[in-house]
Motif scaffolding. Structure first.
Motif, mmCIF file in Angstrom:
data_model
loop_
_atom_site.group_PDB
_atom_site.id
_atom_site.type_symbol
_atom_site.label_atom_id
_atom_site.label_comp_id
_atom_site.label_asym_id
_atom_site.label_seq_id
_atom_site.Cartn_x
_atom_site.Cartn_y
_atom_site.Cartn_z
ATOM 1 N N PRO A 1 0.832 -1.214 0.000
ATOM 2 C CA PRO A 1 0.000 0.000 0.000
ATOM 3 C C PRO A 1 0.859 1.252 0.000
ATOM 4 O O PRO A 1 1.853 1.336 0.721
ATOM 5 C CB PRO A 1 -0.822 -0.134 1.287
ATOM 6 C CG PRO A 1 -0.113 -1.144 2.121
ATOM 7 C CD PRO A 1 0.614 -2.045 1.198
ATOM 8 N N GLN A 2 0.466 2.213 -0.810
ATOM 9 C CA GLN A 2 1.227 3.440 -0.991
ATOM 10 C C GLN A 2 0.638 4.575 -0.149
ATOM 11 O O GLN A 2 -0.567 4.619 0.127
ATOM 12 C CB GLN A 2 1.239 3.837 -2.468
ATOM 13 C CG GLN A 2 1.833 2.772 -3.384
ATOM 14 C CD GLN A 2 3.286 2.495 -3.091
ATOM 15 O OE1 GLN A 2 4.140 3.370 -3.258
ATOM 16 N NE2 GLN A 2 3.593 1.269 -2.665
ATOM 17 N N ALA A 3 1.510 5.508 0.229
ATOM 18 C CA ALA A 3 1.099 6.614 1.097
ATOM 19 C C ALA A 3 -0.045 7.422 0.492
ATOM 20 O O ALA A 3 -0.997 7.800 1.192
ATOM 21 C CB ALA A 3 2.293 7.516 1.388
ATOM 22 N N ALA A 4 0.033 7.697 -0.812
ATOM 23 C CA ALA A 4 -1.003 8.513 -1.451
ATOM 24 C C ALA A 4 -2.364 7.846 -1.366
ATOM 25 O O ALA A 4 -3.385 8.504 -1.096
ATOM 26 C CB ALA A 4 -0.630 8.790 -2.910
ATOM 27 N N ALA A 5 -2.403 6.542 -1.593
ATOM 28 C CA ALA A 5 -3.676 5.823 -1.538
ATOM 29 C C ALA A 5 -4.223 5.788 -0.113
ATOM 30 O O ALA A 5 -5.434 5.933 0.107
ATOM 31 C CB ALA A 5 -3.489 4.407 -2.072
ATOM 32 N N LEU A 6 -3.347 5.588 0.861
ATOM 33 C CA LEU A 6 -3.778 5.578 2.256
ATOM 34 C C LEU A 6 -4.350 6.933 2.661
ATOM 35 O O LEU A 6 -5.442 7.021 3.244
ATOM 36 C CB LEU A 6 -2.601 5.218 3.158
ATOM 37 C CG LEU A 6 -2.098 3.766 3.102
ATOM 38 C CD1 LEU A 6 -0.710 3.670 3.716
ATOM 39 C CD2 LEU A 6 -3.063 2.833 3.818
ATOM 40 N N ASN A 7 -3.607 7.975 2.340
ATOM 41 C CA ASN A 7 -4.008 9.308 2.792
ATOM 42 C C ASN A 7 -5.226 9.854 2.055
ATOM 43 O O ASN A 7 -5.938 10.715 2.570
ATOM 44 C CB ASN A 7 -2.834 10.275 2.658
ATOM 45 C CG ASN A 7 -1.763 9.990 3.705
ATOM 46 O OD1 ASN A 7 -2.074 9.782 4.868
ATOM 47 N ND2 ASN A 7 -0.515 9.958 3.292
ATOM 48 N N ALA A 8 -5.489 9.333 0.857
ATOM 49 C CA ALA A 8 -6.661 9.790 0.119
ATOM 50 C C ALA A 8 -7.953 9.354 0.800
ATOM 51 O O ALA A 8 -8.983 10.041 0.714
ATOM 52 C CB ALA A 8 -6.620 9.257 -1.307
ATOM 53 N N LEU A 9 -7.916 8.199 1.490
ATOM 54 C CA LEU A 9 -9.134 7.664 2.098
ATOM 55 C C LEU A 9 -9.191 7.860 3.604
ATOM 56 O O LEU A 9 -10.249 7.649 4.216
ATOM 57 C CB LEU A 9 -9.250 6.168 1.781
ATOM 58 C CG LEU A 9 -9.478 5.808 0.316
ATOM 59 C CD1 LEU A 9 -9.430 4.306 0.113
ATOM 60 C CD2 LEU A 9 -10.815 6.344 -0.168
ATOM 61 N N ALA A 10 -8.078 8.236 4.218
ATOM 62 C CA ALA A 10 -8.017 8.299 5.678
ATOM 63 C C ALA A 10 -8.873 9.392 6.306
ATOM 64 O O ALA A 10 -9.423 9.177 7.404
ATOM 65 C CB ALA A 10 -6.562 8.450 6.123
ATOM 66 N N PRO A 11 -9.024 10.571 5.681
ATOM 67 C CA PRO A 11 -9.816 11.615 6.349
ATOM 68 C C PRO A 11 -11.237 11.132 6.675
ATOM 69 O O PRO A 11 -11.961 10.662 5.793
ATOM 70 C CB PRO A 11 -9.833 12.753 5.314
ATOM 71 C CG PRO A 11 -8.561 12.567 4.536
ATOM 72 C CD PRO A 11 -8.414 11.076 4.421
ATOM 73 N N GLY A 12 -11.607 11.232 7.935
ATOM 74 C CA GLY A 12 -12.939 10.830 8.362
ATOM 75 C C GLY A 12 -13.079 9.364 8.700
ATOM 76 O O GLY A 12 -14.103 8.947 9.236
ATOM 77 N N ALA A 13 -12.057 8.546 8.384
ATOM 78 C CA ALA A 13 -12.123 7.122 8.711
ATOM 79 C C ALA A 13 -11.828 6.911 10.194
ATOM 80 O O ALA A 13 -11.290 7.786 10.882
ATOM 81 C CB ALA A 13 -11.150 6.333 7.846
ATOM 82 N N LYS A 14 -12.164 5.719 10.680
ATOM 83 C CA LYS A 14 -11.977 5.402 12.100
ATOM 84 C C LYS A 14 -10.888 4.365 12.312
ATOM 85 O O LYS A 14 -10.228 4.370 13.363
ATOM 86 C CB LYS A 14 -13.303 4.891 12.661
ATOM 87 C CG LYS A 14 -13.363 4.760 14.167
ATOM 88 C CD LYS A 14 -13.478 6.105 14.851
ATOM 89 C CE LYS A 14 -13.712 5.968 16.356
ATOM 90 N NZ LYS A 14 -15.057 5.416 16.656
ATOM 91 N N SER A 15 -10.700 3.461 11.334
ATOM 92 C CA SER A 15 -9.751 2.367 11.544
ATOM 93 C C SER A 15 -9.149 1.930 10.213
ATOM 94 O O SER A 15 -9.686 2.214 9.138
ATOM 95 C CB SER A 15 -10.451 1.172 12.207
ATOM 96 O OG SER A 15 -11.444 0.627 11.336
ATOM 97 N N LEU A 16 -8.024 1.232 10.337
ATOM 98 C CA LEU A 16 -7.348 0.630 9.191
ATOM 99 C C LEU A 16 -6.979 -0.794 9.556
ATOM 100 O O LEU A 16 -6.363 -1.040 10.608
ATOM 101 C CB LEU A 16 -6.095 1.423 8.823
ATOM 102 C CG LEU A 16 -5.155 0.793 7.783
ATOM 103 C CD1 LEU A 16 -5.849 0.640 6.443
ATOM 104 C CD2 LEU A 16 -3.869 1.615 7.649
#
Length: 393
Positions: free
Chosen positions: A153-168
């Motif tokens: 998993p790449q940083a850009a893909a992670l950070n694109a979806l992380a705002p507002g999420a609760k868990s990974l």
């Protein structure tokens, strides 16, 4: 009368992607011989001394109610194992015993997710992940990886979806790809979790099956101890899949609340199963190495058979009991290839699409049959793929 939305939407309303697996099982039930390379089930079975310990515990009377959090001696043994393997201080207060890793994933997400929360997971993924998230009321969102990045998993893909999420939710060593997340990937994951205040749930059931590289638990990384929940089990490490024995490792406050969930759901794990697990852990690393050895051998067999052709390409198989193979040179998608291989040669493999969108054009093979059978099946698969590639040229 209507069933609940939560129960009817666990599968998302569509196929679970395992149609090839079900077809192979039906063929076997109909008397057709099929060589199955689909399911992550050991071909060696649980070791006899573990079964003897289980039998002795059951006939000795440990068949009544057991402590809901798990027997103290087993929790201490699990904590000691974790501390020894990771260097992270761990006590019995950080451990809750679960009926397998799947129950651990369910409970861990219940601990951090409210209805409607966004829960992230990595694509490709183990098949139950989206359903587990829906079952706790989450909105599941996949972080899609790329074959060109070896499914890291790449940083850009992670950070694109992380705002507002609760868990990974992550899984390394990974099923289905066999990839181990490297230091850069884990650094990206840590940064995303800290920047966006995410809980990290780490599925580490393959931590004893490492062939190339190093498994690092994110719980050991700076700033992650209090936001990481680790799920593990005896299923893969000790070939105890049917025994349903695993654990959650988390901050003590998290464990106290998950105890309340267990008190209303599983109400503990059978005492004689816990005794067998305690016995198994007491044998040290030897049994784990013996369970892992066939997969290490078959990985070497795979790489040897694949090296002299360029149609079937292996994804770096760094850990776990699977090989992910790129078959895009055949001009076929994974599901089409898997159904055709099953029909033509009665060899069953899993389409990459069964594990999300990222692995389209790939297949997963489980290295779970005897070495000679495995080698013969892989030769058949390679020849079939080369024939299809030639016809597609």
């Amino acid at each position: 009368m209507k069933l609940s939305h939560r129960i009817t939407q666990i599968t998302g309303g569509g196929s679970d992607g395992w149609d090839v697996f079900y077809k192979a099982k039906q063929m076997i039930a109909d008397g057709v011989p099929v060589l199955e390379l689909t399911q992550g089930e050991h071909d060696i079975g649980t070791a006899r001394p573990i079964l003897d310990a289980m039998h002795d515990a059951a006939t000795g009377g440990n068949t009544g109610y057991s402590p809901v959090q798990g027997a103290l001696d087993l929790r201490r043994a699990v904590a000691a194992r974790i501390q020894s393997r990771t260097g992270v201080a761990t006590t019995a207060d950080n451990i809750l015993i679960t009926p397998g890793g799947q129950a651990g994933l369910f409970a861990a997400h219940h601990a951090v997710i409210d209805d409607g929360d966004t829960a992230l997971f990595i694509d490709p993924y183990y098949a139950t992940y989206p359903g587990t998230l829906r079952a706790v009321g989450a909105v599941p969102k996949p972080v899609v990886t790329r074959a060109e990045d070896n499914f890291q998993p790449q940083a850009a893909a992670l950070n694109a979806l992380a705002p507002g999420a609760k868990s990974l939710l992550i899984n390394t060593p990974n099923n289905p790809t066999g990839v181990i997340y490297d230091a850069q990937t884990l650094g990206n994951i840590v940064q995303t979790c800290t920047d966006h205040d995410l809980w990290l749930i780490s599925d580490e059931v393959y931590d004893t099956q490492v062939w190339d590289g190093t498994h690092i638990t994110p719980r050991s990384l700076p700033g992650m101890l209090e936001r990481t929940i680790v799920v593990n089990s005896m299923s893969k490490s000790h070939a105890m899949t049917g025994s349903r024995i695993g654990w959650i490792c988390a901050p003590a406050e998290v464990i106290r609340h998950i105890f309340n969930l267990a008190n209303t759901t599983t109400y503990g794990v059978s005492g004689y199963i816990q005794d067998a697990a305690l016995f198994a852990l007491g044998q040290g690393a030897g049994p784990e190495e013996r369970v892992a050895a066939p997969f290490r051998r078959r990985r070497a067999i795979s790489l040897d058979l694949l090296k002299d052709q360029n149609v079937v390409k292996p994804v770096p198989a760094q850990g776990a009991m699977y090989m992910m193979l790129d078959i895009r040179a055949t001009g076929m998608q994974g599901e089409e290839f898997a159904f055709a291989l099953l029909a033509a040669h009665h060899v069953a493999v899993m389409p990459g699409e069964s594990f999300g969108t990222a692995a389209a054009g790939h297949i997963r093979i489980a290295m779970t049959v005897a070495d000679d059978e495995y080698a013969a099946a892989l030769r058949t698969l390679i020849a079939f793929a080369n024939d299809r590639a030639a016809a597609n040229a």
